[in-house]
Design an enzyme around this catalytic site. Structure first.
Site, PDB file in Angstrom:
ATOM      1  N   SER A  46      23.282  -7.778 -18.989  1.00  0.00           N
ATOM      2  CA  SER A  46      23.251  -7.038 -17.726  1.00  0.00           C
ATOM      3  C   SER A  46      23.873  -5.653 -17.873  1.00  0.00           C
ATOM      4  O   SER A  46      23.954  -4.907 -16.888  1.00  0.00           O
ATOM      5  CB  SER A  46      23.975  -7.827 -16.625  1.00  0.00           C
ATOM      6  N   ASN A 133      32.996 -15.601 -14.061  1.00  0.00           N
ATOM      7  CA  ASN A 133      32.374 -16.002 -12.796  1.00  0.00           C
ATOM      8  C   ASN A 133      33.168 -15.523 -11.582  1.00  0.00           C
ATOM      9  O   ASN A 133      32.596 -14.980 -10.644  1.00  0.00           O
ATOM     10  CB  ASN A 133      32.198 -17.523 -12.763  1.00  0.00           C
ATOM     11  N   THR A 178       4.928   3.338  26.678  1.00  0.00           N
ATOM     12  CA  THR A 178       4.840   1.925  26.313  1.00  0.00           C
ATOM     13  C   THR A 178       3.411   1.759  25.804  1.00  0.00           C
ATOM     14  O   THR A 178       2.500   2.440  26.282  1.00  0.00           O
ATOM     15  CB  THR A 178       5.086   0.988  27.519  1.00  0.00           C
ATOM     16  N   HIS A 179       3.244   0.914  24.819  1.00  0.00           N
ATOM     17  CA  HIS A 179       1.930   0.770  24.169  1.00  0.00           C
ATOM     18  C   HIS A 179       1.424   2.106  23.623  1.00  0.00           C
ATOM     19  O   HIS A 179       0.222   2.301  23.458  1.00  0.00           O
ATOM     20  CB  HIS A 179       0.887   0.191  25.141  1.00  0.00           C
ATOM     21  N   SER A 300       0.503  21.202   1.091  1.00  0.00           N
ATOM     22  CA  SER A 300      -0.552  20.503   0.393  1.00  0.00           C
ATOM     23  C   SER A 300      -1.069  21.405  -0.723  1.00  0.00           C
ATOM     24  O   SER A 300      -1.067  22.625  -0.593  1.00  0.00           O
ATOM     25  CB  SER A 300      -1.687  20.170   1.362  1.00  0.00           C
ATOM     26  N   LYS A 306      -1.208  23.040   5.685  1.00  0.00           N
ATOM     27  CA  LYS A 306      -0.434  21.811   5.894  1.00  0.00           C
ATOM     28  C   LYS A 306       1.073  22.002   5.775  1.00  0.00           C
ATOM     29  O   LYS A 306       1.555  22.738   4.926  1.00  0.00           O
ATOM     30  CB  LYS A 306      -0.868  20.742   4.881  1.00  0.00           C
ATOM     31  N   ASN A 308       3.817  18.989   5.802  1.00  0.00           N
ATOM     32  CA  ASN A 308       3.907  17.531   5.930  1.00  0.00           C
ATOM     33  C   ASN A 308       5.350  17.052   6.103  1.00  0.00           C
ATOM     34  O   ASN A 308       6.244  17.533   5.406  1.00  0.00           O
ATOM     35  CB  ASN A 308       3.292  16.863   4.702  1.00  0.00           C
ATOM     36  N   GLU A 313       8.486  10.397   6.344  1.00  0.00           N
ATOM     37  CA  GLU A 313       7.491   9.484   5.761  1.00  0.00           C
ATOM     38  C   GLU A 313       8.106   8.635   4.656  1.00  0.00           C
ATOM     39  O   GLU A 313       7.874   7.434   4.566  1.00  0.00           O
ATOM     40  CB  GLU A 313       6.314  10.283   5.186  1.00  0.00           C
ATOM     41  N   GLN A 345      23.168 -13.127 -11.804  1.00  0.00           N
ATOM     42  CA  GLN A 345      23.157 -11.794 -12.410  1.00  0.00           C
ATOM     43  C   GLN A 345      22.077 -10.918 -11.759  1.00  0.00           C
ATOM     44  O   GLN A 345      22.176  -9.699 -11.764  1.00  0.00           O
ATOM     45  CB  GLN A 345      22.909 -11.932 -13.909  1.00  0.00           C
ATOM     46  N   LYS A 348      22.412  -7.976  -8.671  1.00  0.00           N
ATOM     47  CA  LYS A 348      22.953  -6.608  -8.710  1.00  0.00           C
ATOM     48  C   LYS A 348      21.936  -5.522  -8.429  1.00  0.00           C
ATOM     49  O   LYS A 348      22.168  -4.637  -7.597  1.00  0.00           O
ATOM     50  CB  LYS A 348      23.632  -6.368 -10.057  1.00  0.00           C
TER      51      LYS A 348
HETATM   52  N1  ARG Z   1      26.879 -10.728 -16.195  1.00  0.00           N
HETATM   53  C1  ARG Z   1      27.173 -11.883 -15.425  1.00  0.00           C
HETATM   54  C2  ARG Z   1      26.676 -11.728 -13.993  1.00  0.00           C
HETATM   55  O1  ARG Z   1      26.325 -10.679 -13.656  1.00  0.00           O
HETATM   56  C3  ARG Z   1      28.645 -12.112 -15.430  1.00  0.00           C
HETATM   57  C4  ARG Z   1      29.031 -13.543 -15.244  1.00  0.00           C
HETATM   58  C5  ARG Z   1      28.585 -14.300 -16.415  1.00  0.00           C
HETATM   59  N2  ARG Z   1      29.069 -15.636 -16.388  1.00  0.00           N
HETATM   60  C6  ARG Z   1      28.580 -16.573 -17.199  1.00  0.00           C
HETATM   61  N3  ARG Z   1      29.066 -17.766 -17.098  1.00  0.00           N
HETATM   62  N4  ARG Z   1      27.636 -16.320 -18.067  1.00  0.00           N
HETATM   63  O2  ARG Z   1      26.642 -12.645 -13.216  1.00  0.00           O
END
Ligand code: ARG
Length: 481
Positions: A46, A133, A178-179, A300, A306, A308, A313, A345, A348
């Site tokens: 990661s 963890n 409305t509408h 454009s 134009k 825009n 948007e 993981q 993220k």
């Molecule tokens: N890179 C892991 C995550 O984002 C960290 C925790 C990893 N824990 C494990 N038991 N492999 O969740």
């Protein structure tokens, strides 16, 4: 990790510099008979994206180390070594000199490995009484907390811009829809304050999300807690958490806070998108209600005329990806048995992108809203079409003693006549109006103007200019509280 992402993160793939030297063993590798393949390494790492947690990871580690010292699990000297090493790591990261390595998998192991290279034994003791963890759960909460705070501030700034604009345009009449059909006249200030309310609810939702987020997972270790005499309250206090997580299994596996945030963000983006949609409509020549400064628009390549409204948007378009992240996070969690699973993981990237997209969109609107220029004459002219004051005429008849349902019918007939003769109801002469009800007198004129219509709605929550100014004042007070 894709090569491109790796390059961006500045991650070195596998190989060490010194030729012939074996790749360093992974932190957990003693148990394994063979190293993981390069493909697996790339697939499971990661570090290509979680380096964004580096600051929070170091902060969490320092708080943990201080607790280890207080609990007598490391010496004062070792704590000093960890602090000194982390200061170096911080400087290296900030200067872009830190060598992120795929071999060390993620942000946590990269930092720990570098710390150990810098300070030796003390670095190896840092992971006592914790697991990645509870570490990653803590990092993500810390990171998201600061994002929440930044977003709340941006919301507040946007609300202030809306209140300022509402005061400037408190008496500007326009058609309310409305509408998407002309319904009744409203004031532009009132319309803007509707968005104030939406963003006020967004702020409240984020504050509520923050309360549940602000709980410390550290101490849960891998899943079952730890046998060391840890002091979780101390860590919680030093990291600004309100409490420690009550259950270790839940602490390492809970990502409700991420889902809640994504839901709050999705709603806030939906509000931005609605405003965007209105700006797109209002700037189109058919409406011509507002213009946006050139710096928010593009031209454009083929049509020279134009201009825009790209920013609204795009905001409307980006709303879709935030919705997608919410669904991604919900789906990520739905089939996970307790406790931590590597699936987590995957929390993220959606989370980072959600926060980035919302932050950047809000920052954009903070600049855009004060730049909105209105064409009050066009707005008023549009309010004179579509028989916008028909309800006012019905209410007028009610005030003259006619039951509302009858008044509705009388006015409906008058509208039909106006339609047939290509005029607005308000343009019918008094003599013609009296043909529909003799209760109609010359005092009906004011009632049939957009100004008369809005002025009548002067209760709390109404669109009258005087009420808009009062609502704006109340809005400012609410922003202070
Ligand atoms: N890179 C892991 C995550 O984002 C960290 C925790 C990893 N824990 C494990 N038991 N492999 O969740």
């Amino acid at each position: 990790m894709r090569a491109e992402a790796r390059r961006r993160a500045g991650v070195r793939a596998g190989r060490r510099k010194a030729a012939g030297r074996a790749a360093p063993a992974a932190t957990w590798s003693g148990r394994f008979a063979e190293p993981v393949s390069e493909r697996v390494k790339r697939y499971t790492a990661s570090v290509g994206f979680d380096t964004r947690l580096a600051h929070e990871d170091i902060r969490g580690s320092l708080a943990h180390a201080e607790m280890l010292r207080a609990a007598g699990l490391i010496s004062t000297r070792e704590l000093a070594d960890i602090r000194r090493g982390m200061a170096v790591v911080t400087r290296e990261i900030e200067a872009g000199r830190f060598e992120w390595s795929l071999d060390a998998e993620d942000v946590h192991l990269n930092i720990e490995r570098r710390l150990t290279a810098l300070v030796g034994e003390a670095g190896k003791k840092l992971h006592t009484a914790r697991s990645r963890n509870d570490q990653v759960a803590t990092d993500v909460r810390l990171w998201l907390r600061s994002q929440l705070d930044a977003i709340a501030l941006l919301l507040r700034r946007l609300q202030l811009e809306l209140v300022d604009a509402a005061e400037r345009h408190a008496a500007v009449v326009m058609p309310g829809f409305t509408h998407l059909q002309v319904a009744q006249p409203v004031t532009f200030g009132h319309h803007l304050l509707a968005y104030f309310e939406m963003f006020e609810r967004d702020r409240a939702r984020l504050a509520d999300c923050r309360r549940r987020l602000n709980v410390l997972p550290l101490g849960a270790a891998a899943l079952a807690g730890t046998g060391y005499p840890i002091r979780r309250e101390r860590v919680a206090r030093s990291l600004g958490f309100d409490a420690v997580a009550e259950n270790s299994l839940d602490a390492v596996s809970d990502r409700d806070f991420a889902i809640e945030f994504a839901a709050c963000a999705a709603i806030a983006m939906m509000h931005c998108s609605r405003l965007s949609e209105e700006l797109v409509l209002w700037t189109s020549p058919g409406f011509g209600f507002v213009t946006l400064p050139d710096r928010f628009c593009t031209g454009s390549s083929i049509m020279p005329q134009k201009k825009n409204p790209d920013v609204p948007e795009l905001a409307r378009g980006k709303t879709g990806r935030v919705y997608g992240h919410l669904i991604a996070l919900l789906t990520l969690m739905k089939a996970q048995p307790l406790a931590y699973n590597k699936d987590n993981q995957e929390d993220k990237e959606p989370l980072f992108d959600t926060a980035d997209t919302l932050r950047e969109t809000l920052a954009m609107f903070v600049e855009l809203v004060p730049g909105i220029r209105i064409d009050a004459a066009r707005m008023r002219a549009a309010a004179l079409q579509g028989h916008a004051t028909a309800t006012d005429l019905a209410d007028y008849l009610v005030r003259k003693g006619m039951p509302f349902r009858d008044a509705h019918e009388v006015v409906a007939r008058a509208v039909r006549r106006a339609e047939e003769t290509g005029r607005d109801l308000a343009a019918l002469p008094l003599s013609e109006l009296r043909g529909f009800s003799s209760r109609i007198r010359s005092d009906v004129r004011r009632v049939l103007t957009p100004e008369g219509s809005v002025a009548a709605r002067r209760h709390v929550g109404g669109t009258a200019p005087a009420q808009v100014l009062r609502a704006a004042r109340r809005a400012r007070l609410r922003l202070r509280g």
